[in-house]
Write an enzyme that holds these catalytic residues in place. Structure first.
Site, mmCIF file in Angstrom:
data_model
loop_
_atom_site.group_PDB
_atom_site.id
_atom_site.type_symbol
_atom_site.label_atom_id
_atom_site.label_comp_id
_atom_site.label_asym_id
_atom_site.label_seq_id
_atom_site.Cartn_x
_atom_site.Cartn_y
_atom_site.Cartn_z
ATOM 1 N N GLU A 498 0.836 -1.211 0.000
ATOM 2 C CA GLU A 498 0.000 0.000 0.000
ATOM 3 C C GLU A 498 0.870 1.259 0.000
ATOM 4 O OE1 GLU A 498 -2.932 -0.386 -0.773
ATOM 5 O OE2 GLU A 498 -3.132 -2.515 -0.306
ATOM 6 N N HIS A 504 3.530 6.166 -5.411
ATOM 7 C CA HIS A 504 3.083 6.449 -6.774
ATOM 8 C C HIS A 504 2.332 7.792 -6.787
ATOM 9 C CE1 HIS A 504 0.904 4.542 -10.549
ATOM 10 N NE2 HIS A 504 1.604 5.606 -10.865
HETATM 11 ZN ZN ZN Z 1 -2.782 -2.621 -4.526
#
Ligand code: ZN
Length: 715
Positions: A498, A504
């Site tokens: 996560e 990201h």
């Molecule tokens: Zn994921």
């Protein structure tokens, strides 16, 4: 502009744009959900001021405001341009972005009965609202004109991509249909929104209500102290002080099935967990699933696609269901063969112990643990004391610093929706503000199970630099006061996963919010998250952060080596339970319009696949929230495997260079993958990072399966 969040997936990113200090309508004054966000870093969500009764009026006002904005764009008398149409659409819906961001948090993290009533009322209205925008004919004509002029107009590459993206979204939602077709698509979407809400609420009810309370400590024979103590805390929280509660969630079920000597209780816990949504009672999901499938098939045909799966995959990296199936089938056979070897190893141990049993699904984790000890001399109980939640979190921060130069510092006084939530400021190597990271680690009633990332606001810089606000959410069982939270190796990997999504989002460096951060193709979005899992087992992390909770000593090198050697252990089980779900999801959505009885379909499909009887789907159909809690992962659960093909191949790029902390590869990853969002085609982005297309060999090596006959390209 706002697109409504898909709930119930591993990841959901809400589209949130910059708050605009515009003249506020009257409702804004009283309703904190509508007020522009104030405070540092571009404004912060006013979690501390929100009450459930604020949602309905706020959503109504925000919908009205955005529809008015969209009408102004659609009725503009000036010829359509990128600026007055697409950029204007990107700028619209600020109030809705703010409201929907907090609505998403209540859906996933604070789902009380009062909020559920709001959801039941609002979800079909929100679906209708989205369609009202996407089916606006004047608006679509302007979007199409800008898109058609794309090559001739003097647009940047990102602007061209946004034109393609917006145009495609309108077309895929039915903008080219006649009035009757549009009306029917709208009806289907509204009905689906209601069905998704019911599906999720039923699942949450079965997870919340079906708690197994154990009266005697002897019922926990074999169960390690950390798991017992968590079960005691869960019991106390539910008014059963002095007893032990096994909650009906994955994080409670898995350790109990791994350790409990009492086979009858293992069977009971297993049965309760895998029959969620399948009790034939008021919370049964089978009829809902059947209706969802029927409506999706009808909608796909209306929109001009063979099936829902074809519609869903059109803009995915895989592009067609056939290519996704091809990858799944290439991995299925070696995975089943490995699972059969695993079962044989387990049966041998059971026989040696004189258990006089045949391995059943509720025995798998229990005997797998015994095989792990016998074959690899590795005991999960030996590992767990080194995995303290707080230390692991610091380890993730350190990895983010080494790879990308990010620094995380705790921040006090930032509004949160629950006292368990903590907030960290993220800065880059030069000390510039990048965003905030909210962390909500613990399970509690009203929070859905699993782990996910959610962006409260996405990065963009249309008019000003807007930093992102990201969150990571998990369901760790809270320890007794004063005790550290110890997590399993698998849960530690999920934590890193996560955090990969969060990085990201935090790395995003684009102009337009619709293309920012994690808003990429579904089968590409799990690539950065799965990639980050690899850093957990690096010696650098284990030596510094895997510290024994009592002695403070780092994990011994010998134990780390055993973990390394056991890396492919149980991959038969893990791959088969996952792929069974992914294949059933795809086949359900390729089956077309014929009526489907989910139970029969699941049974027959698994039989045809040769599913080993000792393994069950990771998500059985009536509890498969990826497929039926929203559209977002439907016909797309294969995405984890697709992304893992990229992940395994990408990690080998680090290994081939200087190792996991190679600065050059990290820089290429950030430049071509993490920072670009959806501004470039994912296949091209991957090629730019790796210098070639991905190959499946690395995936097979990662899972310990035999290499394919020839390197084939997964992309
Ligand atoms: Zn994921």
């Amino acid at each position: 502009m706002t697109r409504f969040p898909a709930l119930g997936a591993c990841l959901f990113a809400l589209l949130c744009a910059a708050p605009v200090p515009a003249a506020a309508p009257e409702a804004t004054v009283q309703n904190p959900l509508l007020a522009p966000w104030t405070g540092p870093h571009g404004g912060l969500p006013p979690f501390d001021a929100v009450k459930v009764e604020h949602f309905r009026p706020a959503l109504e006002a925000a919908m009205a405001e955005q529809l008015a904005e969209v009408d102004r764009i659609a009725n503009d008398t000036a010829p359509p341009t990128f600026e007055n149409t697409l950029a204007a659409l990107e700028r619209s819906g600020d109030a809705m972005d703010r409201v929907s961001s907090i609505y998403g948090v209540y859906s996933g993290n604070l789902n009380t009965p009062e909020f559920q009533a709001v959801q039941r009322e609002m979800s079909p209205r929100l679906a209708a609202f989205t369609d009202q925008i996407l089916q606006n004919e004047k608006l679509f004509a302007r979007v199409a004109a800008v898109y058609d002029a794309g090559e001739r107009a003097n647009l940047t590459a990102e602007q061209k991509r946004l034109a393609w993206f917006t145009y495609t979204n309108f077309v895929r939602a039915g903008a080219r249909l006649d009035a009757a077709g549009k009306k029917r698509v709208g009806e289907i979407n509204q009905r689906l929104a209601t069905l998704f809400t019911s599906f999720n609420q039923n699942l949450l009810a079965d997870e919340t209500d079906d708690v197994l309370v154990l009266e005697r400590e002897s019922d926990l024979a074999g169960v390690p102290e950390s798991v017992r103590s968590a079960a005691a805390a869960a019991a106390a929280q539910r008014g059963h002080a002095g007893k032990w509660a096994i909650v009906n969630t994955r994080s409670s079920m898995e350790p109990f099935l791994t350790y409990a000597d009492r086979r009858d209780l293992r069977q009971k816990v297993w049965t309760t967990y895998y029959s969620r949504g399948d009790h034939g009672d008021a919370h049964d999901n089978n009829a809902i699933v059947a209706e969802i499938l029927k409506l999706r098939a009808e909608r796909a045909r209306l929109l001009g696609y063979q099936t829902h799966a074809h519609w869903r995959l059109e803009n995915a990296m895989a592009r067609t269901p056939e290519r996704a199936l091809e990858l799944m089938e290439a991995v299925w056979k070696p995975a089943v063969a490995r699972a059969r070897e695993e079962v044989a190893d387990m049966q041998a141990i059971a026989d040696r112990e004189g258990a006089k049993i045949r391995i059943e699904p509720w025995d798998y984790r229990y005997y797998a643990e015994k095989v792990r000890k016998a074959k690899y001399d590795l005991d999960e109980n030996e590992v767990k004391p080194y995995l303290q939640l707080d230390r692991l979190r610091d380890g993730m921060f350190w990895v983010a610093g080494e790879l990308f130069g990010f620094r995380f510092s705790p921040r006090q006084g930032i509004p949160v929706y629950h006292p368990d939530v903590s907030v960290f400021e993220v800065q880059d190597a030069a000390g510039r503000h990048v965003g905030l990271w909210y962390f909500d680690p613990y399970a509690r009633p009203g929070k859905r199970s699993g782990a996910w990332m959610n962006a409260y606001r996405i990065q963009e810089r249309m008019d000003a630099d807007i930093p992102t606000l990201v969150s990571n959410n998990s369901n760790f069982v809270k320890a007794q006061p004063g005790q550290p939270v110890l997590v399993s190796w698998t849960d530690a990997a999920t934590l890193f996963h996560e955090f990969g999504h969060a990085l990201h989002g935090l790395s995003s460096n684009v102009t337009y919010p619709s293309l920012a951060g994690t808003r990429v193709a579904r089968d590409y979005v799990e690539f950065p998250s799965q990639l980050l899992e690899h850093w957990l087992s690096t010696p650098e992390v284990l030596n510094r952060f895997a510290l024994h909770y009592q002695t403070g000593r780092p994990m011994p090198a010998e134990l780390a080596r055993k973990i390394e050697r056991a890396a492919t252990f149980n991959q038969g089980f893990a791959t088969v339970e996952y792929l069974a779900s992914a294949l059933v999801d795809m086949k359900l959505h390729l089956a077309g319009a014929k009526p489907i009885d989910p139970d029969t379909f699941e049974r027959e499909t698994l039989a045809a696949l040769g599913m080993p009887s000792q393994i069950v789907m990771r998500h059985r159909t009536p509890q498969f929230f990826h497929a039926f809690g929203s559209d977002s992962y439907s016909a797309a659960y294969y995405s984890y495997l697709w992304s893992d093909t990229l992940t395994a191949d990408a990690y080998e790029a680090f290994v081939e260079a200087g190792g996991p902390y190679d600065k050059g590869v990290a820089r290429r990853l950030r430049e071509h993958v993490l920072s670009v969002g959806n501004t470039v085609d994912p296949a091209g982005a991957y090629r730019a990072f790796r210098g070639r297309d991905p190959q499946i060999g690395a995936l097979m090596r990662k899972r310990g399966f035999p290499a394919p006959p020839a390197e084939s390209t997964a992309q």
